[in-house]
Design a protein around this motif. Structure first.
Motif, mmCIF file in Angstrom:
data_model
loop_
_atom_site.group_PDB
_atom_site.id
_atom_site.type_symbol
_atom_site.label_atom_id
_atom_site.label_comp_id
_atom_site.label_asym_id
_atom_site.label_seq_id
_atom_site.Cartn_x
_atom_site.Cartn_y
_atom_site.Cartn_z
ATOM 1 N N ILE A 18 0.840 -1.197 0.000
ATOM 2 C CA ILE A 18 0.000 0.000 0.000
ATOM 3 C C ILE A 18 0.879 1.253 0.000
ATOM 4 N N GLY A 19 2.134 1.084 -0.346
ATOM 5 C CA GLY A 19 2.989 2.238 -0.604
ATOM 6 C C GLY A 19 3.599 2.874 0.631
ATOM 7 N N ARG B 223 2.146 2.502 -4.852
ATOM 8 C CA ARG B 223 0.801 3.000 -4.554
ATOM 9 C C ARG B 223 -0.173 2.705 -5.682
ATOM 10 N N MET C 197 -6.813 2.082 -2.534
ATOM 11 C CA MET C 197 -5.700 2.921 -2.992
ATOM 12 C C MET C 197 -5.937 3.440 -4.408
ATOM 13 N N VAL D 101 -0.875 7.131 3.603
ATOM 14 C CA VAL D 101 0.026 7.211 2.452
ATOM 15 C C VAL D 101 -0.413 8.284 1.465
ATOM 16 N N LEU D 102 -1.720 8.314 1.158
ATOM 17 C CA LEU D 102 -2.191 9.285 0.167
ATOM 18 C C LEU D 102 -2.601 10.608 0.807
ATOM 19 N N GLY E 21 -4.098 2.936 4.162
ATOM 20 C CA GLY E 21 -3.312 3.432 3.025
ATOM 21 C C GLY E 21 -3.768 4.810 2.563
ATOM 22 N N SER F 50 8.158 3.335 -3.020
ATOM 23 C CA SER F 50 6.865 3.411 -2.343
ATOM 24 C C SER F 50 5.842 4.118 -3.222
ATOM 25 N N ARG F 51 6.307 5.169 -3.905
ATOM 26 C CA ARG F 51 5.384 5.922 -4.765
ATOM 27 C C ARG F 51 4.887 5.036 -5.912
#
Lengths: 293, 256
Positions: free
Chosen positions: A193-194, B92, B168, B120-121, B116, B88-89
């Motif tokens: 999930i990044g 996603r 995501m 993350v976002l 997430g 990581s980018r």
């Protein structure tokens, strides 16, 4: 005996043999258990009697239990426990992460740290810090700032460093076992999930590792409460040190030691209860914990 | 395959010591397509999937997702490994569903999905919760939003895991044997969710032993064995009239 008479006698005994459901059950007597219990109770009674006839002036115990010097010492003991444990946990987490990181330099340093600070008695480490001025008269960055080591290394600072740094060596092993207990699938799910490394540790891995880490860390906090008594050696006025000062004056040695032990026991009891609730919090979502509540 | 290509893998090679898990594997998946990868265990199907989102680093070859080179940045004649933050980018945009679900056990179904998007976002919690509820609705688990994974059946956990991947808003979702760890009677509920997801136009790469699902839902099927692609083509052709004798043998063995 003929074959016919043999079978008939067998069938008649078989009928009565299996009709036992109505019989009374007689529990077996645990003679050994009773003897052991009696023996232990006798010993306990003898111990209680010894204390009651011993020359303990219980009035001193009562009077000094809430004496200002004792309560001050208690506060300092608690302060030292919190400070040393915080340092120990912060160091433990950092060192554990260094240890499992792929960086060979960081992981070697982590191994070396655990090796050295777990290898020397805590009391010795306290004394090393306290006497640091003997080899480094001043501390600081040349040209920027400088101060005299004796001014910095107060009993409090020396005790926090000595206890905290040696505690960090133990705690890092607890943290490491916690990190290892988290399934590799959790790391992978967090990555997909990044999540970055830090976010993954903070949000996914450490909260799950906590479930494994809390019982041993609770154990170590309790150990630390008592370990702070070592700081009495370097004149830090924690509870044992203050009790000693009082009994040097009034010679009521055992009474004041009993006062100190009462407070240690009280603090440890409260911590044990607190640990139960922390365990329950970090056990959320886990079947085994919930079913036992 | 004349639509635009979303995933393109060329000559992907992966070694574990002396064992060659992937040997110059190629794959093309068009946007909106469902691509199934089948083959015996140890054939490298999962490894290929895990190279696409960099859970494994490949030793050779290259993968593009959405025209972006995965794991590397090209600079003239050099390929530079990208930073962890860049990895990581890239991840996603690529969802993944695991054989063993891998839900976060300390978080409820809803919290699993919003983790997430929020962390993350950087979505607002309220918005993320609303979207997560809609996703749970879609996988038929709205009433389980506040349940922990340990309180859900395997099939339900896997449906939450699919919703987590969808949360995501990825370009594609990778499925690594999503029904292999399930009790037989729970397989169909997960396959139904995947079928609906496919119908909604999500690009999916599915490593599976469910040939029925592959036949009914997949556009293309790739058969792999011993780290190599043996056969790839339209699902109907590969599964009904395989060109390779090995593929035919495998399909027959799975069905019997």
């Amino acid at each position: 005996m003929t074959t016919a008479s043999l079978t008939s006698s067998m069938s008649s005994t078989a009928e009565t043999k299996y009709e036992i459901a109505h019989l009374r059950l007689v529990p077996k007597r645990h003679v050994g258990r009773m003897v052991a219990a009696a023996a232990v109770l006798v010993l306990l009674a003898a111990l209680v009697r010894a204390f009651s006839v011993g020359q303990i002036e219980w009035s001193y115990v009562r009077d000094f239990l809430f004496a200002p010097a004792i309560l001050d010492g208690l506060a300092n003991t608690l302060l030292m426990t919190v400070a040393a444990m915080c340092l120990g946990i912060v160091l433990g987490v950092i060192v554990a992460i260094m240890r499992i990181s792929g960086n060979p330099v960081l992981s070697s340093i982590a191994i070396g740290y655990v090796w050295i600070f777990r290898g020397a008695p805590a009391l010795l480490q306290l004394m090393l810090w306290f006497n640091l001025a003997l080899i480094f008269p001043t501390l600081g960055i040349p040209g920027l700032f400088e101060m005299r080591t004796v001014d910095v290394m107060t009993p409090f600072v020396a005790a926090v460093l000595g206890l905290g740094i040696s505690q960090g060596a133990y705690t890092s092993e607890v943290v490491r076992s916690g990190l290892l207990s988290v399934d590799s699938g959790q790391y992978e799910a967090a990555r997909t999930i990044g999540m970055t490394q830090m976010l993954m540790l903070r949000r996914i891995v450490l909260p799950q590792a906590m479930r494994v880490m809390v019982p041993p860390i609770g154990n170590e906090v309790i150990g630390m409460v008592k370990l702070t008594s070592l700081a009495s050696v370097i004149q830090y006025s924690e509870i044992l040190h203050n009790a000693q000062i009082i009994y040097f004056a009034n010679t009521r040695v055992l009474e004041l030691l009993l006062v100190a032990s009462f407070w240690y026991l009280a603090v440890v009891s409260v911590l044990s209860i607190g640990q139960h609730y922390i365990e329950r919090y970090f056990g959320r979502g886990s079947k085994s914990i919930r079913s036992s509540i | 395959m004349n639509q635009d290509i979303l995933v393109k893998a060329i000559d992907v090679t992966k070694n574990y010591g002396h064992f060659r898990a992937l040997d110059k594997v190629g794959l093309e998946v068009a946007r909106g397509e469902v691509s199934c990868i089948i083959g015996p265990s140890g054939s490298g199907k999962s490894t290929l999937l895990r190279c696409i989102n960099l859970l494994e680093r490949m030793d050779g070859g290259a993968i593009w997702v959405n025209d972006e080179l995965i794991g590397y940045r090209r600079d003239g004649n050099n390929l530079h490994e990208i930073s962890d933050a860049e990895i990581s980018r890239q991840r996603r945009r690529i969802g993944m569903v695991f054989q063993r679900f891998n839900l976060f056990p300390h978080k409820t179904a809803l919290e699993n999905i919003i983790e997430g998007p929020v962390q993350v976002l950087g979505e607002a919690v309220n918005e993320a919760r609303e979207r997560a509820m809609a996703l749970l609705e879609r996988v038929g688990l709205a009433d389980k939003a506040n349940h922990y994974p340990s309180e859900l059946s395997g099939g339900q956990q896997q449906r939450v895991a699919i919703a987590r991947a969808m949360g995501m808003r990825p370009d594609l979702i990778l499925f690594d044997e999503p029904t292999s760890a399930l009790d037989p009677e729970l397989v169909s509920e997960v396959l139904d969710v995947m079928r609906n997801l496919a119908a909604s136009g999500m690009t999916m790469i599915v490593v599976t032993h469910e040939l029925g699902f592959a036949r009914n839902v997949a556009n293309t099927v790739t058969f792999m064995e011993a780290g190599k692609v043996v056969e790839t083509g339209l699902a109907s052709e590969v599964l009904s009239a395989p060109r390779s004798a090995r593929t035919a043998e495998f399909i027959k063995a799975v069905h019997s």
